[in-house]
Write a protein that holds these residues in place. Structure first.
Motif: not given
Length: 142
Positions: A1-6, A10-23, A65-70, A92-95
């Protein structure tokens, strides 16, 4: 699983894959952090509108919601016209990110997504509710 680029998170307080949440910290009083949240999600709101929007957020969104494919397939998803509301001020999601999602969906399913463009941030339901409502009404009428 790829790491989230810091830098892009910038708004996330922790690595989403480590904490399991977009915090995020919706109660933060740090002006710099609050400005990052506003720029990412609500860049075209007034300060009072931003405060009201923050009050409706929660700190953790499940990372799935961000990493599991629909599971979309031409048989299950491509049988109705696809529409996408493209927001030109979204940080949040660039053009480029929005355009890639649209192109990827078209390539995977065939056909062409009908794109509607709004000069709005990530949250047009707050900043451009009338324009968004007009688009949704037109879609519902087709």
């Amino acid at each position: 699983m790829p790491r989230w680029p810091t830098q892009s998170c910038r708004s996330f307080l922790a690595d989403p894959q480590t904490v399991g949440a977009l915090r995020i910290d919706v109660a933060s009083t740090d002006p710099e952090y609050r400005q990052k949240l506003k720029e990412a999600f609500y860049g075209d709101l007034t300060e009072s509108q931003f405060e009201a929007a923050l009050a409706g957020l929660h700190p953790d969104e499940p990372v799935q919601v961000a990493i599991v494919p629909s599971p979309v397939t031409p048989e299950r998803f491509a049988t109705v016209p696809r529409h996408y509301v493209r927001c030109t001020q979204d940080r949040a999601i660039t053009l480029a990110g929005q355009d890639k999602m649209i192109a990827d969906m078209d390539a995977a399913l065939g056909g062409k997504t009908i794109v509607h463009t709004l000069n709005a941030s990530h949250s047009p339901f707050y900043s451009a509710p009338d324009a968004l409502s007009d688009i949704l009404s037109r879609i519902a009428g087709t």
